[in-house]
Enzyme design. Sequence first.
Site, PDB file in Angstrom:
ATOM      1  N   ASP A  62      -3.723   1.986  11.039  1.00 53.40           N
ATOM      2  CA  ASP A  62      -4.038   2.364   9.662  1.00 53.40           C
ATOM      3  C   ASP A  62      -5.373   3.101   9.659  1.00 53.40           C
ATOM      4  O   ASP A  62      -6.380   2.596   9.167  1.00 53.40           O
ATOM      5  CB  ASP A  62      -4.093   1.114   8.782  1.00 53.40           C
TER       6      ASP A  62
ATOM      7  N   PHE B 186       1.927  -3.121  -0.101  1.00 56.61           N
ATOM      8  CA  PHE B 186       0.477  -3.244   0.051  1.00 56.61           C
ATOM      9  C   PHE B 186       0.029  -4.693  -0.143  1.00 56.61           C
ATOM     10  O   PHE B 186      -0.193  -5.143  -1.276  1.00 56.61           O
ATOM     11  CB  PHE B 186      -0.224  -2.339  -0.961  1.00 56.61           C
TER      12      PHE B 186
ATOM     13  N   LYS C  58       5.460  10.734   3.339  1.00 53.32           N
ATOM     14  CA  LYS C  58       4.980   9.579   2.593  1.00 53.32           C
ATOM     15  C   LYS C  58       4.928   9.912   1.104  1.00 53.32           C
ATOM     16  O   LYS C  58       4.265  10.877   0.691  1.00 53.32           O
ATOM     17  CB  LYS C  58       3.589   9.195   3.113  1.00 53.32           C
TER      18      LYS C  58
ATOM     19  N   THR D 260       5.382   4.581  -0.252  1.00 54.63           N
ATOM     20  CA  THR D 260       4.109   3.886  -0.249  1.00 54.63           C
ATOM     21  C   THR D 260       3.723   3.419  -1.651  1.00 54.63           C
ATOM     22  O   THR D 260       4.465   3.610  -2.601  1.00 54.63           O
ATOM     23  CB  THR D 260       3.019   4.802   0.357  1.00 54.63           C
TER      24      THR D 260
ATOM     25  N   GLU E   7       1.344  12.368   3.847  1.00 58.60           N
ATOM     26  CA  GLU E   7       1.550  12.052   2.443  1.00 58.60           C
ATOM     27  C   GLU E   7       1.651  13.275   1.535  1.00 58.60           C
ATOM     28  O   GLU E   7       0.909  14.246   1.676  1.00 58.60           O
ATOM     29  CB  GLU E   7       0.405  11.162   1.958  1.00 58.60           C
TER      30      GLU E   7
END
Length: 322
Positions: A17, A178, A132, A156, A96
């Site tokens: 990450d 998350f 993403k 996400t 993303e």
Amino acid sequence: MANKLDQLKTMTTVVADTGDIDAIAHWRPQDATTNPSLLLKAAASDAYRPMLGKAVAMARKQGGSDADQITVATDMLAVLAGQEILGLIPGVVSTEVDARLSFDTEATLKRARRLVELYDQQGVDNRRVLIKIAATWEGIRAAEILEQEGIRCNLTLLFSFAQAAACAQAGAFLISPFVGRILDWHLASTGREHFPAAEDPGVQSVARIYNYYKANSFNTVVMGASFRNSGEIEMLAGCDRLTISPALLQELKDDNGSLERRLSPAGATSQDGFGTLDEKRFRWESNEDAMATEKLADGIRRFTADQIELENRVRTLVSNVA
């Protein structure tokens, strides 16, 4: 005994990450994931300066308005960073789509296809790229179409069971629930200072989703994200994938204790009889989940703010490149 990081790798695919090239080179994860926040931090490093210059030059060459060039430059930076990361890992990298497009299916499709095209221009196989997208209703619909086109997606900013169910029903390749941000909301709303790892609301949310997917034979991959402590990670050992910051990777590596597997397909059971979600039910279920509604909106705002700051950082370069 092997350290907890090595033990975790025997039951879960570990993802980095971070967008930091040096950190990825050090940790050598299977996959990597980035977002505007991570790219913004990374863009300030020496490793990214050549990529930033190249991205701006390519955008300038393409022409168009300054706004168009800035948008292309930031997309190109994400692609060049992804390409660099793919040279260090054996798996896939997530890139993303601009969070400002989260409520526009057609615009999301257009931007996703352009990212894939930019990767193709750099000689990167799209099978090594995940696009993403925020797990809004519009984002999920875009992912459904992209998956049918052979473009795999990572949904996400996922906080609710309704989002997870809709993603699986749409055939999304992967979701990123998350964990830490769910915990943040519950700490703030209850006034508590701590939840034991086993009672952590974020951990419980991911475990519920994982068990639902496995018990109902959904192929969508569950990748827990946004961890606040190593205890959350340990409670999700066995999850398909976990994306972990370098600091927590180091903490796990330094711990030589025993790590118990908590999740497994064979042990998955679920009492959730969630039927097919249409838009009306999705929006109602989302409305009923205050945490998910608030954290999704907050996440989109945060990613947007970092995207805008990144664009501001390249604005001067775009105007100066001949």
